[in-house]
Design a protein around this motif. Sequence first.
Motif, mmCIF file in Angstrom:
data_model
loop_
_atom_site.group_PDB
_atom_site.id
_atom_site.type_symbol
_atom_site.label_atom_id
_atom_site.label_comp_id
_atom_site.label_asym_id
_atom_site.label_seq_id
_atom_site.Cartn_x
_atom_site.Cartn_y
_atom_site.Cartn_z
ATOM 1 N N ALA A 44 32.316 32.031 52.607
ATOM 2 C CA ALA A 44 30.805 32.676 52.289
ATOM 3 C C ALA A 44 29.800 32.645 53.400
ATOM 4 O O ALA A 44 28.873 33.111 53.315
ATOM 5 C CB ALA A 44 30.440 31.945 50.851
ATOM 6 N N TYR A 74 33.150 27.502 51.378
ATOM 7 C CA TYR A 74 31.872 27.729 52.016
ATOM 8 C C TYR A 74 32.071 28.330 53.288
ATOM 9 O O TYR A 74 31.358 29.063 53.766
ATOM 10 C CB TYR A 74 31.220 26.253 52.027
ATOM 11 C CG TYR A 74 30.778 25.497 50.738
ATOM 12 C CD1 TYR A 74 30.330 26.188 49.899
ATOM 13 C CD2 TYR A 74 31.181 24.114 50.899
ATOM 14 C CE1 TYR A 74 30.181 25.546 48.769
ATOM 15 C CE2 TYR A 74 31.016 23.466 49.574
ATOM 16 C CZ TYR A 74 30.275 24.136 48.491
ATOM 17 O OH TYR A 74 30.315 23.667 47.384
ATOM 18 N N VAL A 132 30.134 28.783 40.568
ATOM 19 C CA VAL A 132 29.700 27.965 41.418
ATOM 20 C C VAL A 132 28.327 28.082 41.895
ATOM 21 O O VAL A 132 27.781 29.142 41.461
ATOM 22 C CB VAL A 132 30.331 28.207 42.691
ATOM 23 C CG1 VAL A 132 29.948 27.259 43.962
ATOM 24 C CG2 VAL A 132 31.950 28.034 42.673
ATOM 25 N N TYR A 183 36.836 23.832 48.353
ATOM 26 C CA TYR A 183 35.231 23.969 48.438
ATOM 27 C C TYR A 183 34.918 24.202 49.854
ATOM 28 O O TYR A 183 34.064 24.978 50.018
ATOM 29 C CB TYR A 183 34.457 22.883 47.616
ATOM 30 C CG TYR A 183 34.892 22.926 46.139
ATOM 31 C CD1 TYR A 183 34.248 24.267 45.277
ATOM 32 C CD2 TYR A 183 35.390 22.141 45.664
ATOM 33 C CE1 TYR A 183 34.476 24.011 43.979
ATOM 34 C CE2 TYR A 183 35.723 22.008 44.189
ATOM 35 C CZ TYR A 183 35.132 23.051 43.533
ATOM 36 O OH TYR A 183 35.495 23.233 42.063
ATOM 37 N N LEU A 197 27.594 32.602 46.101
ATOM 38 C CA LEU A 197 28.176 31.627 45.212
ATOM 39 C C LEU A 197 28.143 31.858 43.666
ATOM 40 O O LEU A 197 29.049 31.625 43.014
ATOM 41 C CB LEU A 197 27.713 30.031 45.523
ATOM 42 C CG LEU A 197 28.224 29.655 47.092
ATOM 43 C CD1 LEU A 197 27.634 28.179 47.385
ATOM 44 C CD2 LEU A 197 29.670 29.617 47.096
#
Length: 146
Positions: A100, A97, A46, A93, A52
Motif C-alpha cells: 500500500a 503496508y 483493515v 501485515y 486499507l
Amino acid sequence: MTSVQIAETPLASAQAAILRGPARKAYEAFLDDLAHRGCAALGYRVTGPEPLPRLCVKHLRGSDRVVVAFESSTLAWILLVGPHGTDPDLDVYDRLYELAGIRPPNAHTRTKPSCCTPTGAAPVSAAEIVDSLVRRARALSRRRFP
C-alpha cells in the motif's frame, strides 16, 4: 448471491503454493467460500489510511491470513497470503503496508469492522487502486520469489 471470480497476484500465488496440509486445506476452503459468499467469507476490513479500509482479511488457520481487494462485487483479488507474526520478512501485515506504500497505523487506533458494508456489499476499490496493488505485488514477488 452472484458468484465471485477470484484472481491471485503472483505474490499471493507463490505464497499459497508454500501452504501444506491443513493450512492448504484451509486456504482452499476459503477460496470456495469467497467464490460463493463474497465479502461475507472474510473477517474484517483493515483500518488506516487509503487504501486499507477497502481491503479485507480472513484468518485462515493459526497465524495464517489472507488479504483481499474487491475490484467489483464479482471480482476479488487475493493480494497476500501468509503468517501474522514477529518476522517482518514474512509478516502479512508488513507486506500489506509495503504494498500500500504506507506506514503501519497506530495499533491503538485500529478497529476491525466487518468486511461487508452495512448494506452487505463488498468494499469495492477503484480499478486503479487495485491495479496499483497488483503491480506492486508483482514487483515484490519478483524480488522474493525469483
